[in-house]
Design a protein around this motif. Structure first.
Motif: not given
Length: 545
Positions: A123-131
């Protein structure tokens, strides 16, 4: 894959009816899965519905099997696992709540018992779906992910098979962890600004042994839950969703038919999703264009004296004004929607999905045709259409596809069926459920014992709430102007809060827990006092008289 069936016309889609007519398969409960043993191949840049093979040396496949899957009828496997995890990645961007603990459950199966085989969830985490999507399309890149050493950034949940773990499904969870890695993420281990997670599923063959035929590791039933909820936030985690192409019916030779304007490459899908509004299944187009004609779902139904006013529920993670749905009904003098439609009777209404993300929205046409209006017409064609013009030019999708999911279509819904928020599931102690209907001015009657509500049941206005403190089956339907809507039903399971954590008992040595300050019960005080007294007596005994 499911292919177009030649010679299937709208005449074959007519719903036989006795008495009151309704759409066939209105909640998409029925769909044709591929026959057992069918293997659907995917190359890099493709993937099963809602998944992407971001990188793979040999692609992957979904295999439908009555006996070979752990849960349901399908499983996924990479075609050629290599000695590197990075060369086999199946990924999905999942919306998350960073304030909730996160639990991973998954099942894996090794075709051969060999310790050289390994499996990983990363698992890795992102601020936005686009990213998140940008990194997926970059072959599993990392330019946009949140990197913070204080959290479990780029952590791995791994399992290495042992020599006795072949030819059997192994299910891992926080209660039964794999050989390496923790499948429970505490909220304190998730970056607080994370709104999306890239769920990366990988397999590896450390020894380069050559599998006899096809995948050597199968994966199935991938479940991620948060907090006390039992709802899976992974979509198509069972890999059971069926691919659909231009001209494909959903089930048998009648009911819904997919229309992609003759483009055989464009895909749609139907199958189980955790957020389904009614039953288990929903329908969706996997890719949209800038026009309604390329993304249509059609059904011909008979007219037997009912009022006709189309509606459907829509759901999207990425609401936007240029994301639109059209409801279209055309009327025909024939019994099978053949010949020319009567353009003067047409019902057509467009809806913009600038709505709340990840919530079902009822789309109800304002126009209703009565039997007195459509007269001698014998059939009508219901068409659900979608388009996306959110791209820079305003004439088509942007770089990343938005998806609209559909459930509960109706050709004659004067009163919209209520929705529940949050959705049914398991909750600790209690839950407050909001009951809403898209029809203005309704009263929503409800029961908590599974019985059908009527006008003597408890009621709230649309947007009202119900407090549930014990396990209950909530049923509700809206009422307006002498008409009831359809019934919404769901079970809310209420569990007791976990017992408070009792700190381990410590042997009381009398030592203070505060540095530099002895406890009132500290025996050291008594020892010091006795020593001091003894010293004092000794000094006194040496003093001259």
């Amino acid at each position: 894959m499911i292919r177009k069936q030649a010679g299937l016309g709208l005449g074959a889609l007519l719903l036989s009816s006795a008495g009151v007519a309704q759409l066939q398969n209105a909640d998409f409960a029925d769909f044709d899965q591929p026959a057992s043993g069918t293997a659907i191949p995917y190359a890099t840049g493709e993937g099963p519905p809602d998944w992407l093979i971001s990188i793979s040396v040999g692609g992957g496949r979904v295999v439908f099997s009555d006996t070979g899957a752990e849960d349901g009828r399908a499983w996924y496997g990479f075609n050629t696992p290599t000695d590197r995890f990075g060369e086999n990645k199946l990924e999905q961007c999942v919306p998350i709540d960073p304030a909730q603990n996160m639990s991973f459950t998954f099942s894996i199966f090794a075709d051969v018992a060999n310790p050289l085989l390994r499996f990983r969830i990363n698992p890795n985490f992102y601020e936005t779906r686009e990213g998140c999507l940008a990194d997926q399309f970059d072959g599993g890149g990392s330019a946009n992910r949140i990197s913070a050493a204080a959290f479990r950034e780029n952590d791995n949940i791994d399992h290495r098979f042992t020599s006795d773990q072949g030819q059997q499904w192994l299910t891992f969870s926080p209660a039964n962890p794999p050989s390496d890695g923790n499948p429970l993420y505490l909220a304190s281990e998730i970056p607080p600004n994370a709104q999306w997670m890239n769920l990366s599923v990988r397999s590896r063959n450390d020894g380069f042994f050559d599998p006899a035929d096809g995948p050597v590791i199968r994966v199935d039933n991938i479940i991620v839950t948060q907090g006390s909820s039992t709802t899976n936030i992974v979509t198509n985690g069972s890999f059971e969703a069926a691919e659909l192409f231009d001209g494909n019916p959903l089930a048998g030779m009648s009911g819904w038919v997919v229309n992609r304007d003759g483009d055989a490459a464009r895909r749609a899908a139907v199958g189980p999703q955790p957020f389904a509004l009614s039953g288990d299944n929903v329908f969706w187009f996997e890719d949209l264009t800038g026009n309604f004609g390329s993304s249509r779902l059609d059904q011909c139904f008979p007219l037997v004296g009912q009022d006709v006013g189309p509606s459907i529920f829509a759901w999207t993670r990425t609401p936007a004004s240029p994301l639109e749905v059209r409801l279209n009904v055309d009327f025909y003098a024939s019994a099978d929607c053949s010949g020319d439609e009567d353009g003067a009777l047409r019902i057509r209404q467009d809806f913009s999905l600038a709505t709340t993300a990840s919530e079902w929205v009822a789309l109800v046409a304002d126009t209703v045709r009565t039997p007195g209006e459509y007269g001698a017409a014998q059939s009508a064609l219901f068409s659900v259409r979608a388009r996306d013009r959110s791209g820079p030019g305003g004439d088509g999708p942007g770089e990343f596809q938005r998806i609209i999911y559909f459930d509960e279509a109706s050709e004659a819904s004067a009163v919209a069926t209520p929705t529940f928020s949050p959705a049914p599931g398991s909750f600790v102690d209690s839950v407050t459920v909001t009951l809403s209907s898209a029809t203005p001015g309704v009263v929503i009657y409800y029961t908590l014992d599974g019985s059908l509500p009527d006008d003597s049941s408890a009621s709230v206005a649309s947007g009202g709430t119900v407090e549930i403190t014990s396990t209950s089956q909530l049923q509700a339907r809206a009422f307006l102007d002498g008409q009831f809507s359809g019934t919404r039903s769901g079970t809310y399971t209420i569990t007791d809060p976990p017992p408070p954590v009792t700190p381990p008992r410590q042997l009381d040595t009398g030592c203070s827990m505060i540095p530099g300050q002895p406890s009132a019960l500290d025996p050291t005080l008594w020892v010091l006092a006795l020593l001091a007294a003894a010293g004092l007596l000794r000094r006194r005994s040496r003093q001259p008289l």
